[in-house]
Design an enzyme around this catalytic site. Structure first.
Site, short mmCIF file in Angstrom:
data_model
loop_
_atom_site.label_atom_id
_atom_site.label_comp_id
_atom_site.label_asym_id
_atom_site.label_seq_id
_atom_site.Cartn_x
_atom_site.Cartn_y
_atom_site.Cartn_z
N HIS A 1 -0.76 -27.86 -14.95
CA HIS A 1 -1.44 -26.60 -14.73
C HIS A 1 -2.14 -26.56 -13.37
O HIS A 1 -2.34 -25.49 -12.81
CB HIS A 1 -2.41 -26.27 -15.87
CG HIS A 1 -3.08 -27.44 -16.49
ND1 HIS A 1 -2.56 -28.11 -17.57
CD2 HIS A 1 -4.22 -28.08 -16.18
CE1 HIS A 1 -3.37 -29.10 -17.92
NE2 HIS A 1 -4.37 -29.10 -17.09
N CYS B 1 13.91 -16.65 -13.98
CA CYS B 1 12.56 -16.98 -13.53
C CYS B 1 12.46 -18.48 -13.28
O CYS B 1 12.85 -19.28 -14.13
CB CYS B 1 11.56 -16.55 -14.60
SG CYS B 1 9.87 -17.06 -14.25
#
Length: 747
Positions: free
Chosen positions: A364, A677
């Site tokens: 992250h 994506c």
């Protein structure tokens, strides 16, 4: 340890301190120190070997071996007993060196006369600096007290080396932290950056490794440890009633802070003559050395806890490292072992680049760096021990290379690349408002990935036609507790407001694998990427899924809404999630909330299995988005975090492109909108081929839209399709060579 040994050790350390205070040159000081050590240990030989480069040790000073061997005798890491000590970081103590495993005879040194050998590593906080050796003719093993005393001396030598006490001629005696260094890692966010080092956790330099008054040093240590314990107790008090796992970590902190064994070892080091700071750092160095050899994740975490506590204790003792953001240089490149998304967001766009010693391409923190368009390199070994605050540094995020204290020629070459990049961005700005239509008239939609409010201005600045993927997990990851529904409503409203009517696809919570919520119990899994993650967590934690769906429906407030579920492996998972959406809509209707004008519910195709779902799935799903990063790693069975295998497999591999063509065909047969994506969507050559295979929407980071649009505007997809088809017909493994040749011919 006997009092006599303690006294002798203190005497030796006292004499070493005199040498530290002397104005002798580096070589002279090192020669005198080897004499002092041999005399104090009552050994006939004392030698110091230091690293001249990453893999080569050099004899830099000796008492007892042939003087002419100094700076001539060299050995590789792992070669001979000295190389074995350096490689393992462990003591070698033998009464019969010539018979010991790995012994290498060095005729120029004259060491064949000496039977006994004791070698201890000279290292500082995991950084290997060299090896300290004593030898004697008498065939005997050195006592535990002698080994312990020599380890203490080796630690002081490491501190002296850090302070530049042995600087002289030759590579092995070159000053630390002053030479130009090139380090390699893994590229996680593209781009180039130049700036100055800012250490997230500044290293503490022990300037007083030796002390005169053991009693006073013990007092200082006890006072600092008490302050540390009080701080840990306060953290525990604040966290009561919070996350169970966080409490367990803090309990482990308290256990270490109250460890009698830890205190006893540090007090023994102080009794030998070390300062309180040096005693703490000696224990920390040994803990780090053990951490590098432990494979058990739990033990590694506990050793990391001890390492963190040692850092806190050193900062209390020295007062160093208590900096704040106001000290940031104007062009900071952040250096850290690892960093969480919350800390990274606090730095924000002030950072020019990021270099992590650990990290991963899918973490992250990496997602935040990409959202902020900050070049990032991960897995850069030694960077936290090699770099100092204020060092000049260049980051090549394209190649995963870091130039620390670069030479002028290197700096100029990187500056040229930065300038070329800036010129290209100016060119891309001129086509920002131009629709993406290829030369043969095919319309391609270029949309952007996002996850932060900071991303949204890029909708206009980049020319993106919408948001093809908004990562909702970042709002969960940067908090210490579950966000409230009202907070999520506000956040999603702001996103839709900023989009100004452009389509935003919200991906529901994608956690698990490398994205672990700090307040949710972590499940240990042998292979998290294939485990309990994304929609699997959502379907098991229905309350969290419903809360997020409610927040999205309320944030839309009558506007169109698009929701996408991640990591759908089979049709039933999508049907269950869609049922939760319908159930939530009915509840919102009963409560009188305004429903979206239109609602689209889609799925991310990230596992090969979904491509073979029944036709019913493709008929009922509102849209499909290929999650290229995960799909590629599962298609090739190659972990994208594993540098040994991930680069072997090419997106333009014929098998993978054939699979993409199959997905396109299935979606076309049911008129289901399809997008791609991922990182490959933002790479011009890959994007071109994906468009040629029939994908009409590409979602990428904002900075990639300009380069991709520029290539597509000049492309004839019909002609490219023939090039790809011919390469496939010839049986080539990848169409890349043929495509690159075609592009060169296109000019």
């Amino acid at each position: 340890m006997a009092d006599g040994t303690e006294t002798e050790s203190r005497k030796l350390l006292g004499r070493l301190r005199e040498e530290m205070a002397s104005e002798a040159a580096g070589q002279e000081r090192l020669d005198r120190i080897t004499h002092l050590i041999a005399d104090s240990i009552r050994a006939e030989v004392c030698s110091v070997y230091l690293f001249r480069d990453e893999d080569t040790l050099e004899l830099c000073a000796t008492e007892g071996l042939a003087p002419e061997a100094v700076h001539k005798t060299r050995m590789r890491m792992g070669e001979g007993l000295v190389g074995r000590v350096a490689q393992s970081g462990k003591v070698v103590n033998t009464a019969d060196a010539p018979s010991a495993k790995g012994f290498r005879y060095m005729p120029e040194t004259g060491e064949e006369r000496f039977s006994s050998f004791l070698g201890v590593p000279v290292q500082r906080l995991g950084e290997k600096l060299g090896v300290l050796v004593v030898q004697s003719r008498e065939a005997r093993r050195f006592s535990a007290d002698e080994v312990y005393a020599l380890e203490v001396v080796a630690m002081v030598l490491a501190e002296m080396a850090e302070l530049g006490a042995f600087v002289g001629e030759g590579a092995a005696l070159s000053p630390l932290h002053q030479q130009s260094v090139q380090l390699s890692g893994g590229p996680a966010q593209e781009g180039y950056a130049e700036g100055h080092v800012w250490l997230h956790e500044p290293r503490v330099v022990v300037t007083n490794p030796i002390a005169d008054d053991p009693h006073r040093e013990r007092e200082r240590l006890n006072e600092a440890v008490e302050e540390l314990r009080v701080g840990v107790d306060k953290m525990l008090e604040i966290s009561q009633g919070g996350d169970k796992e966080q409490l367990q970590v803090l309990e482990a902190y308290r256990m270490f802070a109250n460890s009698k064994g830890w205190m006893r070892r540090m007090e023994e080091d102080i009794a030998l003559g070390l300062s309180a700071e040096a005693a703490v750092e000696k224990e920390q160095s040994q803990a780090r050395a053990r951490m590098g050899q432990v494979t058990d994740p739990y033990l590694r975490e506990r050793l990391a806890d001890l390492d963190d506590l040692s850092n806190r204790l050193l900062r209390i003792l020295t007062g160093q490292g208590n900096t704040n953001g106001s000290d940031l240089p104007p062009d900071p490149i952040l250096i850290a072992r690892n960093i969480g998304p919350g800390d990274l967001l606090e730095y924000g766009r002030s950072l020019k680049g990021i270099v992590l010693e650990e990290g991963s391409v899918g973490s992250h923190a990496t997602i935040v760096a990409r959202a902020l368009a900050i070049p990032l390199v991960v897995h850069v070994g030694r960077i936290t021990t090699e770099a100092l605050n204020g060092d000049h540094i260049l980051v090549d995020g394209d190649q995963g290379i870091v130039h620390l204290r670069p030479e002028d020629t290197v700096a100029n070459a990187v500056r040229d690349k930065i300038a070329m990049q800036a010129k290209a961005q100016e060119r891309y700005a001129s086509i920002r408002e131009t629709p993406t239509v290829t030369r043969d008239g095919e319309r391609i939609n270029l949309v952007m990935n996002a996850g932060l409010m900071a991303d949204l201005p890029s909708l206009n600045n980049s020319g993106a036609e919408g948001v093809g993927l908004f990562r909702t997990e970042l709002q969960f990851l940067i908090r210490n507790q579950m966000p409230k529904r009202s907070e999520l409503v506000t956040q999603y409203q702001r996103v839709l407001d900023a989009a100004e009517g452009k389509r935003v696809i919200f991906r529901t919570l994608d956690i698990g694998s490398d994205k672990v919520l700090p307040y949710m119990k972590h499940v240990a899994e042998p292979n998290p990427a294939l485990g309990w993650r994304a929609i699997r967590v959502g379907l098991d934690k229905r309350g969290v899924m419903r809360m997020q769906l409610q927040a999205l429906l309320r944030a839309a407030n009558g506007r169109p809404l698009s929701i996408m579920f991640p990591f759908v492996a089979q049709a039933d998972e999508f049907y269950e999630a869609r049922w939760e959406v319908n159930k939530t809509i009915e509840r919102e209707k009963r409560l009188g909330h305004i429903l979206p004008e239109t609602l689209e519910v889609g799925a991310m195709l990230e596992t090969p299995s979904l491509a073979f779902a029944p036709q019913k799935f493709f008929d009922e799903v509102d849209f499909v988005s290929v999650g290229g990063n995960d799909l590629k790693q599962f298609f090739f069975a190659a972990d994208r975090e594993n540098e040994l295998v991930r680069r072997r497999y090419d997106t333009l591999n014929v098998s993978f492109l054939s699979f993409i063509a199959q997905i396109v065909e299935r979606c076309n047969s049911s008129n289901t909108p399809l997008s791609f994506c991922g990182e490959d969507a933002g790479r011009p050559v890959e994007a071109l081929c994906l468009a040629a295979m029939g994908i009409r929407t590409l979602s990428m980071r904002p900075a990639s839209i300009g380069p991709v649009k520029s290539v597509l505007l000049r492309a004839d997809l019909q002609s490219l399709r023939k090039i790809i088809a011919d390469a496939r017909h010839r049986g080539e493994q990848s169409v890349r060579p043929a495509v690159m040749e075609w592009l060169r011919n296109q000019g």
